[in-house]
Design a protein around this motif. Structure first.
Motif, PDB file in Angstrom:
ATOM      1  N   TYR A   1       0.827  -1.199   0.000  1.00  0.00           N
ATOM      2  CA  TYR A   1       0.000   0.000   0.000  1.00  0.00           C
ATOM      3  C   TYR A   1       0.869   1.261   0.000  1.00  0.00           C
ATOM      4  N   LYS A   2       0.407   2.242  -0.774  1.00  0.00           N
ATOM      5  CA  LYS A   2       1.088   3.534  -0.784  1.00  0.00           C
ATOM      6  C   LYS A   2       0.549   4.397   0.355  1.00  0.00           C
ATOM      7  N   PRO A   3       1.418   5.128   1.024  1.00  0.00           N
ATOM      8  CA  PRO A   3       0.925   5.995   2.110  1.00  0.00           C
ATOM      9  C   PRO A   3       0.097   7.148   1.549  1.00  0.00           C
ATOM     10  N   ILE A   4      -0.813   7.650   2.377  1.00  0.00           N
ATOM     11  CA  ILE A   4      -1.644   8.784   1.969  1.00  0.00           C
ATOM     12  C   ILE A   4      -0.757  10.016   1.804  1.00  0.00           C
ATOM     13  N   THR A   5      -0.888  10.662   0.690  1.00  0.00           N
ATOM     14  CA  THR A   5       0.017  11.763   0.362  1.00  0.00           C
ATOM     15  C   THR A   5      -0.244  12.986   1.241  1.00  0.00           C
ATOM     16  N   LEU A   6       0.776  13.811   1.365  1.00  0.00           N
ATOM     17  CA  LEU A   6       0.661  15.074   2.102  1.00  0.00           C
ATOM     18  C   LEU A   6      -0.236  16.024   1.312  1.00  0.00           C
ATOM     19  N   ILE A   7      -1.259  16.556   1.957  1.00  0.00           N
ATOM     20  CA  ILE A   7      -2.219  17.422   1.261  1.00  0.00           C
ATOM     21  C   ILE A   7      -1.724  18.863   1.226  1.00  0.00           C
ATOM     22  N   GLU A   8      -1.322  19.381   2.361  1.00  0.00           N
ATOM     23  CA  GLU A   8      -0.849  20.761   2.429  1.00  0.00           C
ATOM     24  C   GLU A   8       0.012  20.917   3.674  1.00  0.00           C
ATOM     25  N   GLN A   9       1.085  21.655   3.519  1.00  0.00           N
ATOM     26  CA  GLN A   9       1.958  21.904   4.664  1.00  0.00           C
ATOM     27  C   GLN A   9       1.351  23.014   5.528  1.00  0.00           C
ATOM     28  N   VAL A  10       0.897  22.646   6.699  1.00  0.00           N
ATOM     29  CA  VAL A  10       0.228  23.584   7.592  1.00  0.00           C
ATOM     30  C   VAL A  10       1.113  23.826   8.806  1.00  0.00           C
ATOM     31  N   THR A  11       1.362  25.090   9.092  1.00  0.00           N
ATOM     32  CA  THR A  11       2.191  25.441  10.247  1.00  0.00           C
ATOM     33  C   THR A  11       1.312  25.873  11.412  1.00  0.00           C
ATOM     34  N   GLU A  12       1.883  25.916  12.572  1.00  0.00           N
ATOM     35  CA  GLU A  12       1.154  26.376  13.748  1.00  0.00           C
ATOM     36  C   GLU A  12       0.733  27.833  13.588  1.00  0.00           C
ATOM     37  N   GLN A  13       1.550  28.606  12.884  1.00  0.00           N
ATOM     38  CA  GLN A  13       1.209  30.010  12.645  1.00  0.00           C
ATOM     39  C   GLN A  13      -0.052  30.123  11.787  1.00  0.00           C
ATOM     40  N   ASP A  14      -0.177  29.259  10.771  1.00  0.00           N
ATOM     41  CA  ASP A  14      -1.380  29.265   9.929  1.00  0.00           C
ATOM     42  C   ASP A  14      -2.624  28.967  10.757  1.00  0.00           C
ATOM     43  N   ILE A  15      -2.497  28.016  11.650  1.00  0.00           N
ATOM     44  CA  ILE A  15      -3.643  27.615  12.477  1.00  0.00           C
ATOM     45  C   ILE A  15      -4.056  28.751  13.404  1.00  0.00           C
ATOM     46  N   GLN A  16      -3.079  29.375  14.048  1.00  0.00           N
ATOM     47  CA  GLN A  16      -3.381  30.458  14.980  1.00  0.00           C
ATOM     48  C   GLN A  16      -3.925  31.689  14.259  1.00  0.00           C
ATOM     49  N   GLU A  17      -3.404  31.957  13.088  1.00  0.00           N
ATOM     50  CA  GLU A  17      -3.874  33.110  12.321  1.00  0.00           C
ATOM     51  C   GLU A  17      -5.333  32.921  11.911  1.00  0.00           C
ATOM     52  N   ASN A  18      -5.679  31.695  11.489  1.00  0.00           N
ATOM     53  CA  ASN A  18      -7.071  31.405  11.141  1.00  0.00           C
ATOM     54  C   ASN A  18      -7.968  31.534  12.366  1.00  0.00           C
ATOM     55  N   TYR A  19      -7.485  31.104  13.513  1.00  0.00           N
ATOM     56  CA  TYR A  19      -8.238  31.175  14.768  1.00  0.00           C
ATOM     57  C   TYR A  19      -8.527  32.630  15.143  1.00  0.00           C
ATOM     58  N   LYS A  20      -7.498  33.458  15.019  1.00  0.00           N
ATOM     59  CA  LYS A  20      -7.659  34.879  15.350  1.00  0.00           C
ATOM     60  C   LYS A  20      -8.556  35.586  14.338  1.00  0.00           C
ATOM     61  N   LYS A  21      -8.449  35.193  13.080  1.00  0.00           N
ATOM     62  CA  LYS A  21      -9.267  35.825  12.040  1.00  0.00           C
ATOM     63  C   LYS A  21     -10.751  35.592  12.305  1.00  0.00           C
ATOM     64  N   ILE A  22     -11.117  34.407  12.729  1.00  0.00           N
ATOM     65  CA  ILE A  22     -12.517  34.106  13.013  1.00  0.00           C
ATOM     66  C   ILE A  22     -13.024  34.984  14.147  1.00  0.00           C
ATOM     67  N   LYS A  23     -12.217  35.154  15.182  1.00  0.00           N
ATOM     68  CA  LYS A  23     -12.613  36.019  16.292  1.00  0.00           C
ATOM     69  C   LYS A  23     -12.767  37.471  15.826  1.00  0.00           C
ATOM     70  N   ARG A  24     -11.830  37.913  14.948  1.00  0.00           N
ATOM     71  CA  ARG A  24     -11.931  39.279  14.422  1.00  0.00           C
ATOM     72  C   ARG A  24     -13.188  39.450  13.584  1.00  0.00           C
ATOM     73  N   ASP A  25     -13.515  38.442  12.794  1.00  0.00           N
ATOM     74  CA  ASP A  25     -14.720  38.514  11.954  1.00  0.00           C
ATOM     75  C   ASP A  25     -15.965  38.760  12.805  1.00  0.00           C
ATOM     76  N   ILE A  26     -16.077  38.071  13.901  1.00  0.00           N
ATOM     77  CA  ILE A  26     -17.248  38.215  14.766  1.00  0.00           C
ATOM     78  C   ILE A  26     -17.246  39.581  15.454  1.00  0.00           C
ATOM     79  N   MET A  27     -16.090  40.026  15.907  1.00  0.00           N
ATOM     80  CA  MET A  27     -16.016  41.350  16.541  1.00  0.00           C
ATOM     81  C   MET A  27     -16.409  42.442  15.559  1.00  0.00           C
TER      82      MET A  27
END
Length: 681
Positions: free
Chosen positions: A613-639
């Motif tokens: 079996y071939k391993p499941i390929t990497l979809i996208e390189q996601v960094t912790e900064q990307d995750i936190q930025e998305n988290y903060k953006k959602i909070k800003r959107d609501i504010m």
């Protein structure tokens, strides 16, 4: 009919025959050992004269004929003997008696070759032959007392509970076919489990280790992808089944008219997951869709609420969440209609939140009880209505979840003929309480989009189905009842029916298990085994009985109806051994629907295939900064949403306040201004 006179006459014949045997043997001893009898003084003229006349018959011309004749007469007498039967008598001692007796009976002839006195030879010969004769008589007598029919030859009634099963391979463009072996009486025969109509639902039950995934689900995935199905796969122990689906698609992708895309939802490894918004406004036609989504989320977070639907403190948070979802769906064409935005908006202070929600006419009815409680200072009631929703959704406030839930890489219409998909959603048993509610929302929204006419044939596979909640009008019970005409195959894997009752309630669990057409069950116990045994019905079984008296044994054979597959048998199934029943089609009749067999897997071939079996390929390189930025953006959107809406509300309220102030100004005599001018001010 046997009478006392017949028995007495038969006994006399047996005794006479045995007496003839002894007479022949005695004459044989007298003739062959005449010298020894003479020395002992045991001869007489009359005896010699009688023996001469008997010898003229030719029976005593050599040493073999009289011994064989005596033995035959003995055997004839033994055949007719009917001794008192005894279950304790074993066959091995009888065989030992007979073989030893025959050996001594015939080997005694070798004593005549000894160089010894005639009397010594006679004693050895007569003694050895007589001993052999007695051993044969003893063994034959015990043989007549041996029970020929042992009632305990099948102590577990295994052979009696076998029945004919389907041995034909019945295929069509939708079928799932599993090779198997079954037992019919004492023979092992080949058979097939032919699931020729998977659209009537497939229920796979079995305790952990019974072989649900290895013997059944992996073949459903394999054969459906091979036949061009789109697929949704709920992988409870990610990524056991996802790897199979991924590699099967690589192997069979040429079988599709339109090559399907492969998508994964996985909250643990964000580099190997796609992003999807389950609250996509494009899939919400009216407020009832928001209600179903809200109910799925809340009941997924609070599983004990499933049995309390309709209660005030269950329906209140559901209505509150519905109002927020529908508000965001209507706000600027739903650009902020995602579950993370819903969670953040719900945490807003009541005075600001209610002011915003009141601007949407369609949800005023839903939020009116909450606003009334707020204005009447009934804060305890208000918190009781809303806090359970806020606390439950607060568990989903995770940057990782926000990242996956706020994207839009694909839609959940997996059986779209123009864009077919194979979607795998992974869970984590250690984070079941958090992930289960989110995955339940995905599945609920997917079911509504899949169960439509004119779509591609699709297969929905749910491993460990009770770990998620799928209810509402688009629930699994509704899907099973209507999906057949829309070519949607549904496979539910459960460990026990009691799991469904615990998580879904007794009524809904009975509906789900009652409307499934194809049932495959490994080892299950308790009420589940009893229910399955009752569904399988009864078959005609043989019943033997034996009566033993002093002189005879009588056997009675009869038939009776017995359980085809008793619950005790289901509770003792080995891994890979399954019982069940399949459904058929009008044009493909199956007379032998029931089965009790062992599914055959080529273990070496499967191991070789999995190693490649071939391993499941990497979809996208996601960094912790990307995750936190998305988290903060959602909070800003609501504010920003709150600030913008409140500013707009204040702007609209200022003219109204001015009008109200002008109307309260006292009227003047001649210098009064026109009331219309006051309004314009």
């Amino acid at each position: 009919m046997q009478t006392g006179e017949d028995t007495q006459g038969l006994r006399k014949i047996i005794d006479f025959t045995r007496l003839i045997s002894l007479f022949i043997l005695a004459i044989h001893f007298y003739i062959t050992c005449y010298t020894a009898f003479s020395q002992w003084g045991l001869t007489a003229d009359i005896t010699d004269h009688i023996n001469e006349n008997i010898a003229k018959t030719g029976l005593f011309n050599d040493i073999w004929k009289p011994k064989i004749a005596a033995l035959l007469c003995l055997l004839v007498s033994l055949v007719a003997v009917k001794g008192k039967k005894d279950e304790k008598i074993q066959i091995r001692p009888i065989i030992a008696y007979l073989l030893t007796g025959l050996l001594l009976y015939f080997i005694s002839l070798l004593f005549f070759y000894l160089h010894a006195a005639a009397t010594a030879i006679a004693l050895l010969y007569i003694g050895t032959t007589a001993t052999g004769y007695m051993l044969i008589l003893t063994g034959g007598g015990q043989l007549s007392r041996l029970l020929k029919n042992k009632l305990n030859k099948d102590p577990f009634n295994t052979e009696n509970e076998t029945f004919p099963q389907e041995e034909r391979l019945l295929e069509n463009e939708y079928s799932v076919n599993l090779p198997a072996k079954y037992r019919l009486k004492s023979k092992i025969r080949n058979s097939w489990i032919n699931i020729i109509n998977p659209f009537r639902g497939i229920l796979v039950a079995g305790t952990p280790g019974a072989g649900k995934s290895y013997f059944v689900i992996r073949h459903i995935i394999d054969q459906h992808i091979k036949k061009g199905f789109s697929m949704f796969l709920y992988d409870f122990k990610y990524d056991d089944l996802t790897r199979i689906a991924y590699n099967k698609l690589l192997r069979y992708q040429k079988n599709y008219k339109v090559k399907p895309a492969f998508y994964i939802i996985n909250f643990d490894d964000l580099t190997r997951t796609h992003r999807c918004n389950p609250l996509d406004p494009a899939g919400m036609d009216d407020i009832t869709d928001a209600t179903e989504a809200s109910r799925t989320i809340m009941l997924g977070l609070n599983r004990e609420w499933i049995k309390k639907q309709g209660d005030f403190f269950v329906e209140s948070p559901i209505n509150f969440l519905t109002a927020i979802i529908w508000y965001l769906c209507r706000y600027e064409d739903g650009k902020l209609c995602t579950l993370p935005h819903v969670i953040e908006l719900m945490q807003t202070d009541y005075d600001r939140l209610f002011a915003i929600l009141e601007t949407e006419e369609e949800i005023k009815v839903l939020i009116n009880p909450f606003i009334s409680a707020y204005h009447n200072k009934a804060m305890a009631q208000l918190e009781g209505q809303i806090a359970s929703a806020k606390i439950g959704l607060a568990r989903l406030s995770s940057p990782q979840l926000y990242y996956v839930l706020s994207g839009n890489d694909f839609t959940l219409d997996i059986n779209n003929p123009q864009e077919p998909k194979i979607v795998c959603m992974g869970n984590n048993p250690q984070k079941l309480q958090v992930y289960g509610a989110v995955l339940s929302l995905y599945i609920s929204r997917m079911l509504k989009l899949v169960n439509r006419k004119g779509q591609l044939k699709s297969s929905l596979v749910f491993d460990e189905f009770p770990t998620i909640y799928v209810g509402g009008a688009s629930g699994v019970d509704g899907l099973l009842a209507t999906a057949r005409s829309n070519f949607v195959s549904t496979t539910l894997a459960v460990q026990d029916f009691s799991q469904l009752k615990k998580d879904y309630g007794a009524e809904q669990a009975d509906v789900i298990t009652g409307i499934v057409g194809n049932i495959l069950s490994g080892q299950v116990t308790g009420d589940t085994a009893k229910k399955l045994s009752e569904n399988f019905g009864r078959i005609v079984q043989d019943k033997d009985s034996m009566t033993i008296n002093r002189s005879d044994t009588s056997t009675t054979k009869a038939t009776q109806l017995g359980d085809a597959i008793p619950s005790a048998r289901i509770a003792a199934l080995s891994s890979g051994e399954f019982v069940g029943m399949v459904a058929d089609n009008p044009d493909q009749k199956i007379n032998l629907k029931m089965f009790h067999c062992e599914i055959q897997n080529d273990h070496k071939a499967i191991k070789t295939e999995e190693d490649a079996y071939k391993p499941i390929t990497l979809i996208e390189q996601v960094t912790e900064q990307d995750i936190q930025e998305n988290y903060k953006k959602i909070k800003r959107d609501i504010m920003e949403l709150i600030d913008r809406e409140l500013s707009l509300i204040n702007t609209l309220q200022e003219p109204e306040e001015a009008v109200q102030a002008a109307e309260k100004t006292p009227a003047c005599d001649d210098e009064d201004e026109n009331p219309g001018q006051a309004v314009s001010m």
